[in-house]
Design an enzyme around this catalytic site. Structure first.
Site, PDB file in Angstrom:
ATOM      1  N   THR A 162       0.795  -1.043   0.444  1.00 47.32           N
ATOM      2  CA  THR A 162      -0.133  -0.402   0.109  1.00 47.32           C
ATOM      3  C   THR A 162       0.808   1.032  -0.246  1.00 47.32           C
ATOM      4  OG1 THR A 162      -1.767   0.999   0.817  1.00 47.32           O
ATOM      5  CG2 THR A 162      -0.343   0.106   2.409  1.00 47.32           C
ATOM      6  N   CYS A 163       0.543   2.546  -0.900  1.00 49.66           N
ATOM      7  CA  CYS A 163       1.072   3.347  -0.928  1.00 49.66           C
ATOM      8  C   CYS A 163      -0.245   4.719  -0.971  1.00 49.66           C
ATOM      9  CB  CYS A 163       1.674   3.675  -1.844  1.00 49.66           C
ATOM     10  SG  CYS A 163       1.009   3.311  -3.434  1.00 49.66           S
ATOM     11  N   CYS A 164       0.445   5.924  -1.513  1.00 46.73           N
ATOM     12  CA  CYS A 164      -0.407   7.086  -1.536  1.00 46.73           C
ATOM     13  C   CYS A 164      -1.845   6.786  -1.912  1.00 46.73           C
ATOM     14  CB  CYS A 164       0.234   8.142  -2.158  1.00 46.73           C
ATOM     15  SG  CYS A 164       0.932   8.880  -0.373  1.00 46.73           S
TER      16      CYS A 164
ATOM     17  N   THR B   9       3.469   2.359  -6.704  1.00 46.20           N
ATOM     18  CA  THR B   9       3.860   0.906  -6.316  1.00 46.20           C
ATOM     19  C   THR B   9       3.653  -0.365  -7.125  1.00 46.20           C
ATOM     20  OG1 THR B   9       3.816   2.029  -3.716  1.00 46.20           O
ATOM     21  CG2 THR B   9       3.927  -0.360  -4.400  1.00 46.20           C
TER      22      THR B   9
ATOM     23  N   GLN C 230      -3.744   3.239   0.140  1.00 49.20           N
ATOM     24  CA  GLN C 230      -3.621   2.886   1.983  1.00 49.20           C
ATOM     25  C   GLN C 230      -5.321   3.123   2.125  1.00 49.20           C
ATOM     26  OE1 GLN C 230      -1.320   6.222   3.424  1.00 49.20           O
ATOM     27  NE2 GLN C 230      -2.463   8.322   2.019  1.00 49.20           N
TER      28      GLN C 230
END
Length: 117
Positions: free
Chosen positions: A6-8, A13, A38
């Protein structure tokens, strides 16, 4: 192994996910690897064996650890590996976290003195 990243927004990713798929294939391994924003973690975390956080959301680590570490290892992706899109290194990081989690019943990806969980 089911690996959730998970990322922004899940966009950068997704490149790392592809690199991890290639690394797994190179070693004749099959893993389910996917990435999400996220904001979607709560809906997806029950489907994974490990939750990996992109460096850009480091500020969410404490909250996510408290919420989910009782049933899945929550780890920060190594910033250098993330920047280089080193799927093999991140895959190894995930596998090691799962191994330690199974052995110890927990996985700590921080210095315990930094903050109390």
């Amino acid at each position: 192994m089911r690996i959730l990243l998970t990322c922004c927004m899940g966009m950068s990713t997704s490149l790392l996910v592809e690199s991890m798929h290639q690394a797994a294939k190179k070693h004749h391994q099959e893993h389910q690897i996917w990435c999400i924003d996220q904001e979607q973690v709560e809906k997806e975390v029950q489907h994974c064996d490990v939750l990996l956080l992109g460096p850009q959301i480091r500020h969410t680590y404490k909250r996510l650890y408290k919420a989910y570490a009782s049933f899945v290892p929550v780890i920060m992706i190594d910033a250098q590996a993330y920047g280089r899109l080193d799927g093999e290194m991140v895959l190894n990081q995930a596998m090691e976290a799962i191994r330690q989690y199974k052995e110890n019943g927990n996985y700590l990806d921080f210095n315990e003195e930094e903050w109390e969980v």
